[in-house]
Write an enzyme that holds these catalytic residues in place. Sequence first.
Site, mmCIF file in Angstrom:
data_model
loop_
_atom_site.group_PDB
_atom_site.id
_atom_site.type_symbol
_atom_site.label_atom_id
_atom_site.label_comp_id
_atom_site.label_asym_id
_atom_site.label_seq_id
_atom_site.Cartn_x
_atom_site.Cartn_y
_atom_site.Cartn_z
ATOM 1 C CB THR B 344 -0.948 0.012 1.216
ATOM 2 O OG1 THR B 344 -0.174 -0.280 2.378
ATOM 3 C CG2 THR B 344 -2.047 -1.001 1.065
ATOM 4 C CG ASP B 345 0.062 3.945 -2.626
ATOM 5 O OD1 ASP B 345 1.045 3.353 -3.065
ATOM 6 O OD2 ASP B 345 -1.026 4.002 -3.229
ATOM 7 C CB SER B 370 -0.523 9.581 3.618
ATOM 8 O OG SER B 370 -0.885 9.706 2.277
ATOM 9 N NE ARG B 371 4.785 3.616 1.940
ATOM 10 C CZ ARG B 371 4.794 2.313 1.761
ATOM 11 N NH1 ARG B 371 4.754 1.824 0.551
ATOM 12 N NH2 ARG B 371 4.822 1.494 2.782
ATOM 13 C CB VAL B 372 -0.152 10.216 -1.751
ATOM 14 C CG1 VAL B 372 -0.620 11.378 -2.587
ATOM 15 C CG2 VAL B 372 -0.243 8.928 -2.535
#
Lengths: 131, 508
Positions: B344-345, B370-372
């Site tokens: 997941t991101d 949250s990698r975004v």
Amino acid sequence: MATGKPQIQQLARQLFKLSFVDGRLSNEQVAGVLAYVEKTHAANAVAILKVYQRLVAAEVAKGSAVIEHAGPVADATLSAIGTSLSQRYGRPVTTTAKANPSLLAGLRVRIADDVYESSVSGQLAALSESV
Amino acid sequence: MSTVIEQIEQQIAKLSNKAVRKNTGIIRTVADGVAKIDGLSDVAYNEMIQFPNGVIGIALNLAADEVGAVVLGDVSQLKEGDEVSTTGKLLSVPVGKALLGRAVDALGNPVDGKGPIGSTETYPVEKIAPGIMARKSVSQPLFTGIQAIDSMIPIGRGQRELIIGDRGTGKTTIAIDTIINQAKINKVGAASGDPAFRPVYSIYVAIGQKNSNIVRTIAALEAAGALEYTIIVAAPAADNAANQYLAPFSGAAMGEWFMENGMDALIVFDDLSKHAVAYRQISLILKRPSGREAYPGDVFYLHSRLLERSARLDGKGSLTALPIIETLAGDVSAYIPTNVISITDGQIFLETDLFNQGIRPAVSVGLSVSRVGSAAQIKVTKQVGGKLKGELAQFRELAAFAQFGSDLDAKTKSQLDRGGRIVELFKQPAFNPISIELQAVTIYALQKGYYDALDTKKVTAAAVSIREFFATRKDALLTEIRTKAALDKDLEAKIVAALDEWKSTYAA
């Protein structure tokens, strides 16, 4: 000799491969395999032969077509079907006629795993599935 | 001319009478929802198999002399020696807007008693995820309505954000809140008449859950008016393992329809731990080699191919995934959690301790990410809440340290005090998502010290009061914040004036 299920299957497959001559199942080779199993007194001979029998039966079924029919079928039709199947499967196919009134009308040809359905009962079944 | 027509008619009649070829097999054994079949020499991997009595199955194991298939239906109707046949089709489920507001099983059959589904289109359950060229980077926000998440762990459309935590920590609640918030936003967007507005449709996939829990979820969505924008895919604990294994893929197919047709969708997989367990059961019965914790070797691929189907497509729509994983005693280093974390991101980690302290949602700021990142945040959220995560992390560190001594300097005391207020501000009841403009106002009030005069324990009540004040009296200002999506001097002055007005009337 083979003890576990995978070994039994593997051995049966090896014996099955030995039963072929020029890509065709040979009666002599099959007899030879049976004699070999009898001679060696294998502990799991029954299990091996059961798997072997299934493989041989599947191979035999590829060269033999059962034509189920509801009404009378002309010999010419049977031979025409046999010729057509021989061409399609690339091997000689023998045909056996079998009366099956439940088809209502038409034919059902069974060769190995394949079934060619051209009967009224088959069409009715397809219709009922699509409704 | 009539001869030509007759010729065509004859040709059609000839073709329609053509023999239909079927590849058949014979059931050798049926056990635990899995059938071993002799024959079926032409069957393809994942192909649908027709069993007697209308039961269908999927070919999952293709061996030299037998086929292993999972049965998707009543196994008790099948027996040894029954004939089965191939269908030449991959398993497909109905898709489209007709499914919205409905509860279906893993095969897309309605289970809500509301009659047949008027869907004409179907999508294959198993599909290769979109490639690199088809994708676009995630940059549009998907608001969950949960302050702690929207301000610190933002989620974007097309992102895969894992919700992870022990049982009873509020994982499902976060997912349901997000679905409810999408419905709220959809309604506001539809009312605004903005042609650029893109609604988000939701799909909730319940895997291995109790039927009573699924009913409760449906009731919560219905009560919040969110069911009309939601599809429920139910594979409860009473369903066989094959249906539980298939349900997320069916849900993904339904979500893909929205994505492929230029719409945005959100899919919740509740939960993938039970999905892995169902897949393990199938794999063990199929006698596939087992690996760590008896899971088959391809359990990583099981989840990666599922979650890779969530994407934001260039020139089309998006599919955002919120998979849920249940941990045991907070152990995120177990096999399935680490797998899904790596796919997941980012993840939202929920802690039992926080939950028991009354901090709900029990989001652990330190372990959540949250990698975004801020790419999926609107400017106003960045402006008001950009520093919150750092401040809260500092607070947690200091709070742990402060336990050992009472003599603290003024700066540490103020940091602890501020952290305590942030924690209180982020407390939020279940099924009560907050719009992004109201979130901005309450966090702005924190930044400008409007809660400083209050006792820490009263911050939550004050924030509720601010939200009520703005929602009832400052609707135009909220609309302006929503449409501008950024703070300028003029807007800031209006918010300060409104907050001053609130302060003059508020009695703690």
